[in-house]
Design a protein around this motif. Sequence first.
Motif, PDB file in Angstrom:
ATOM      1  N   UNK A 264       0.822  -1.189   0.017  1.00 52.37           N
ATOM      2  CA  UNK A 264       0.012   0.027  -0.013  1.00 52.37           C
ATOM      3  C   UNK A 264       0.963   1.206   0.005  1.00 52.37           C
ATOM      4  N   UNK A 265       0.626   2.175  -0.850  1.00 55.22           N
ATOM      5  CA  UNK A 265       1.670   3.436  -0.896  1.00 55.22           C
ATOM      6  C   UNK A 265       0.794   4.491  -0.642  1.00 55.22           C
ATOM      7  N   UNK A 266       1.337   5.130   0.401  1.00 51.53           N
ATOM      8  CA  UNK A 266       0.833   6.490   0.920  1.00 51.53           C
ATOM      9  C   UNK A 266       1.779   7.397   0.712  1.00 51.53           C
ATOM     10  N   UNK A 267       1.524   8.776   1.200  1.00 54.10           N
ATOM     11  CA  UNK A 267       2.751   9.843   0.865  1.00 54.10           C
ATOM     12  C   UNK A 267       2.650  10.501   2.202  1.00 54.10           C
ATOM     13  N   UNK A 268       4.082  10.490   3.051  1.00 52.78           N
ATOM     14  CA  UNK A 268       4.251  11.575   4.049  1.00 52.78           C
ATOM     15  C   UNK A 268       4.080  13.022   3.600  1.00 52.78           C
ATOM     16  N   UNK A 269       3.186  13.791   4.560  1.00 52.19           N
ATOM     17  CA  UNK A 269       3.089  15.196   4.095  1.00 52.19           C
ATOM     18  C   UNK A 269       3.415  16.063   5.411  1.00 52.19           C
ATOM     19  N   UNK A 270       4.099  17.107   4.970  1.00 55.62           N
ATOM     20  CA  UNK A 270       4.487  18.228   6.293  1.00 55.62           C
ATOM     21  C   UNK A 270       3.184  19.059   6.061  1.00 55.62           C
ATOM     22  N   UNK A 271       2.163  19.199   7.050  1.00 54.18           N
ATOM     23  CA  UNK A 271       1.038  20.166   6.939  1.00 54.18           C
ATOM     24  C   UNK A 271       1.160  21.249   8.135  1.00 54.18           C
ATOM     25  N   UNK A 272       0.335  22.307   7.665  1.00 49.34           N
ATOM     26  CA  UNK A 272       0.367  23.471   8.385  1.00 49.34           C
ATOM     27  C   UNK A 272      -1.124  23.985   8.251  1.00 49.34           C
ATOM     28  N   UNK A 273      -1.464  24.858   9.193  1.00 50.36           N
ATOM     29  CA  UNK A 273      -2.719  25.543   8.800  1.00 50.36           C
ATOM     30  C   UNK A 273      -2.648  26.596   8.092  1.00 50.36           C
ATOM     31  N   UNK A 274      -3.454  26.781   6.954  1.00 55.61           N
ATOM     32  CA  UNK A 274      -3.274  28.025   6.153  1.00 55.61           C
ATOM     33  C   UNK A 274      -3.401  29.082   6.633  1.00 55.61           C
ATOM     34  N   UNK A 275      -4.291  29.376   7.565  1.00 48.56           N
ATOM     35  CA  UNK A 275      -4.470  30.621   8.444  1.00 48.56           C
ATOM     36  C   UNK A 275      -3.511  30.892   9.475  1.00 48.56           C
ATOM     37  N   UNK A 276      -2.551  29.939   9.670  1.00 47.08           N
ATOM     38  CA  UNK A 276      -1.400  30.264  10.701  1.00 47.08           C
ATOM     39  C   UNK A 276      -0.501  31.384  10.168  1.00 47.08           C
ATOM     40  N   UNK A 277      -0.301  32.256  11.046  1.00 49.07           N
ATOM     41  CA  UNK A 277       0.734  33.406  10.902  1.00 49.07           C
ATOM     42  C   UNK A 277       2.159  32.664  11.449  1.00 49.07           C
ATOM     43  N   UNK A 278       3.082  32.306  10.371  1.00 48.70           N
ATOM     44  CA  UNK A 278       4.031  31.580  10.437  1.00 48.70           C
ATOM     45  C   UNK A 278       5.354  32.672  11.172  1.00 48.70           C
TER      46      UNK A 278
END
Length: 307
Positions: A264-278
Motif C-alpha cells: 500500500x503506497x501513501x505519502x508523508x506530508x508536512x502540513x500546516x494551517x493555512x490561516x496560521x501566521x508563521x
Amino acid sequence: MNYTLHQLQIFLKICQIQSITKASEELHLTQPAVSIQLKNFQDQFPIPLTEVVGRKIYITEFGREIAEAAEKILNEVNAINHKTLTYQGQLSGRLKISIVSTGKYVMPYFVSEFMKQNPGVELIIDVTNKSGVLKSLELNEVDFALVSVLPKKLNITKVELMQNSLFFVGSNQLNLKKSNDKKNLFENTPIIYREQGSATRNAMERFITTNKFSVQKKIELTSNEAVKQAVLSGLGCSIMPLIGIKNELKNNDLQIIKVKGLPIITTWNLISLTSKKSSPVAIAYLDFINSKKEEIINTHFSWIGNY
C-alpha cells in the motif's frame, strides 16, 4: 527564596507529566537527581506543591499556580535568549512539529541539517497518535504536523515529503511452502493491528475488507515498535511501514511476504494551517524543506527502492 531556573524547569515538567520517572527521562536526568531538585524547590515554600497518594504524584492547587508562573518565567527567559541571538544575526526561536509514531523514522532526517545550520533554534518534536497530531494542529499548538493521511476538516497547506510503503511482514522463522499458502497464512495466522484511529490500522482494514479476508485472530498494540517486536517474536504477522523495519530486513530477522495488492503506497506530508501566521523560524524551515527534500531523500532513503 533562592530557586533556580533549572528547578523551575524540572517542576514544570513534573506538573505537565505528573510523573517523576517520565520527567527524568524527558529531561535526560536520573530519577534521584530530579527528586532532589523537587525537594529543594519544595523546601522554599511553606505550602505543599505536590502530594503522593500510593505511588502516584499529584499537584496541589497551589502547585498548579506555581507551575503556571514557572512556565511564564521560562518563556520570558527563552524570549530573552532568542532576542539576543537575533541581535547577533542568528535565526532563533522555537520550531514545534507533531508527528505520528511511525514518523519518528522519517522526521529526524528532515530536520537534522536545518538544526545544524541554525543553532539558535529550539526544536520540539511531539510523537503521538493520529488524533493527537490533528488536535495539536487544530489548536494551533504546533508549526507543522507530519501525517500520511490528510485531514478532511482542516484548511491546510501541505508539502509532500516522500512515499510511505506498507508491506505484509512476518518473522523470518516463518516457513512458506507454497505460493497458494499465502492467503491461508493471512487468514489463519494471528494478525497484529495498530490501535483504532492509526493511519496504518485504517490502511490495513481497507485492504482486508477489499480482499474479503476473514481474520480469525486479532492482536492490537499501540505503537509501531510494539507491533515490530511482536512480529519478530513470531506472535503474528502485520502490515507495516517499510521505513520502520530497515535493520530487521537487513539482518534477516523479518521477511516481506508478497501478497497481491501490496504494498500500500501513501505519502508523508508536512502540513500546516493555512490561516496560521508563521514565525520566521517556520518560514525558514519551510524554505529549507522545499530546497533540500530531494537531496535528503536520495541521501537517506534511496534503499527503499530495493523493495
